[in-house]
Design an enzyme around this catalytic site. Sequence first.
Site, short mmCIF file in Angstrom:
data_model
loop_
_atom_site.label_atom_id
_atom_site.label_comp_id
_atom_site.label_asym_id
_atom_site.label_seq_id
_atom_site.Cartn_x
_atom_site.Cartn_y
_atom_site.Cartn_z
CG ASP A 148 -1.87 1.26 1.27
OD1 ASP A 148 -3.01 0.96 0.60
OD2 ASP A 148 -1.42 2.14 1.85
CE1 TYR A 186 0.89 7.81 2.35
CE2 TYR A 186 1.22 5.38 1.77
CZ TYR A 186 0.50 6.33 2.46
OH TYR A 186 -0.78 6.31 3.14
CE LYS A 226 -3.63 4.55 0.71
NZ LYS A 226 -2.03 4.64 0.95
CG HIS A 232 -4.49 9.66 0.26
ND1 HIS A 232 -3.02 9.58 -0.13
CD2 HIS A 232 -4.40 9.28 1.65
CE1 HIS A 232 -2.62 9.22 0.80
NE2 HIS A 232 -3.20 8.98 1.89
P1 NDP Z 1 0.90 1.39 11.96
O1 NDP Z 1 -0.36 1.14 12.64
O2 NDP Z 1 0.99 0.45 10.79
O3 NDP Z 1 2.09 1.75 12.88
C1 NDP Z 1 3.40 1.87 12.38
C2 NDP Z 1 4.34 2.18 13.66
O4 NDP Z 1 4.35 0.89 14.57
C3 NDP Z 1 5.82 2.31 13.14
O5 NDP Z 1 6.16 3.26 14.10
C4 NDP Z 1 6.38 0.91 13.39
O6 NDP Z 1 7.80 1.13 13.71
C5 NDP Z 1 5.61 0.48 14.47
N1 NDP Z 1 5.44 -1.05 14.61
C6 NDP Z 1 5.09 -1.72 13.51
N2 NDP Z 1 5.17 -3.07 13.79
C7 NDP Z 1 5.23 -3.08 15.01
C8 NDP Z 1 5.43 -4.04 16.03
N3 NDP Z 1 5.26 -5.45 15.34
N4 NDP Z 1 5.66 -3.97 17.40
C9 NDP Z 1 5.88 -2.77 17.76
N5 NDP Z 1 5.73 -1.41 16.92
C10 NDP Z 1 5.44 -1.69 15.59
O7 NDP Z 1 0.76 2.90 11.26
P2 NDP Z 1 0.76 3.68 9.92
O8 NDP Z 1 0.33 4.98 10.06
O9 NDP Z 1 2.08 3.47 9.07
O10 NDP Z 1 -0.30 2.89 8.95
C11 NDP Z 1 -0.08 1.85 8.26
C12 NDP Z 1 -0.15 2.17 6.61
O11 NDP Z 1 -1.68 2.62 6.48
C13 NDP Z 1 0.78 2.99 6.30
O12 NDP Z 1 1.96 2.62 6.14
C14 NDP Z 1 -0.08 3.45 4.94
O13 NDP Z 1 0.21 2.55 3.90
C15 NDP Z 1 -1.59 3.20 5.29
N6 NDP Z 1 -1.85 4.77 5.86
C16 NDP Z 1 -3.04 5.24 4.87
C17 NDP Z 1 -3.48 6.64 5.36
C18 NDP Z 1 -4.58 6.94 4.69
O14 NDP Z 1 -5.08 8.39 4.78
N7 NDP Z 1 -5.11 6.42 3.51
C19 NDP Z 1 -3.08 7.32 6.70
C20 NDP Z 1 -1.94 6.59 7.45
C21 NDP Z 1 -1.73 5.52 6.95
P3 NDP Z 1 8.90 0.85 12.84
O15 NDP Z 1 8.57 1.16 11.34
O16 NDP Z 1 10.02 1.63 13.37
O17 NDP Z 1 9.19 -0.67 13.06
#
Ligand code: NDP
Length: 274
Positions: free
Chosen positions: A45, A50, A75, A108
């Site tokens: 995704d 991004y 998006k 988006h």
């Molecule tokens: P997430 O809820 O997926 O959380 C990501 C965070 O959690 C990062 O800081 C990561 O750290 C940490 N993390 C991931 N896995 C673990 C684990 N197993 N244990 C502990 N910490 C963990 O947040 P996102 O906001 O990134 O959402 C996911 C996806 O959703 C985005 O990447 C994007 O593709 C989408 N999105 C879409 C939006 C929209 O408007 N349509 C808005 C926001 C997101 P690290 O990377 O340092 O490991």
Amino acid sequence: MTTPTLDLNNGVSIPQLGFGVFQVPPKDTADIVTQALDVGYRHIDTALAYHNEQGVGEAIASSSLSRDDVFVTTKLWNYDQGTDAAFKAFDASLERLGFDVLDLYLIHWPAPQQDRYVDTWKAFEQLYADGRIRAIGVSNFRVEDLQRLLDLGLTVPVVNQIELHPYLTQDELRIFHDKHEIVTEAWSPIAQGAVLDDPVITELARAKDATPAQVVIAWHLALGNVVIPKSVTPDRIAENFASTEVELAGDEIDAISALNRNERTGPDPWEFPG
Ligand code: NDP
């Protein structure tokens, strides 16, 4: 290990567990997505916003997988809303990805202040009719935005990708989605980590010999959401993918859903982009 798939309302199949790349630095994206593909993810995704579509395309092109093996979403950003801008934005995204056909294209944000998403959606319908996208959907749409598309007799979006996690369970939208065969796709599925210390989650993780993130991702899968956790950490990329092995009983699913506080971690679709 394989992930379950869901059928979208146009018959296209989507892997239920995908990999999100928001905040993955552009220079690292090809490497990180390669790691995700190696672990087994078959759904990525991304978004124009991004700035890493190119890295996603590079990782897939340099893998041993065929293009058809990986489901890719991107998006359209707010400043590209409107008919002509949408066509141009789509061409540019496809070029950065290096694809002939995109799997899923999303608006988006509804950006209600602009009031251009109906025209944007009609452009999406045209791109879909031309065979350039396998499925079209929306993100951050409110019930009233979805209802407006339906009232106009336009294509029903295949998904609505919304912020959704145990502190924001989005019950009203999920009920609306189910009624209209729109798949609910959860962004920030672990609330960027904010739900992982919750005692209900940590206790379930202990009981299941799983991690808190795995329990939360398993909850999404049990609810029928498409879920796209992000990580740049190799162990977590693998850990999150293994969530499909965690099974939750009905009362455990309910206990997690009961944590809802209607608490957003990201922008509010009524206001964004302001
Ligand atoms: P997430 O809820 O997926 O959380 C990501 C965070 O959690 C990062 O800081 C990561 O750290 C940490 N993390 C991931 N896995 C673990 C684990 N197993 N244990 C502990 N910490 C963990 O947040 P996102 O906001 O990134 O959402 C996911 C996806 O959703 C985005 O990447 C994007 O593709 C989408 N999105 C879409 C939006 C929209 O408007 N349509 C808005 C926001 C997101 P690290 O990377 O340092 O490991």
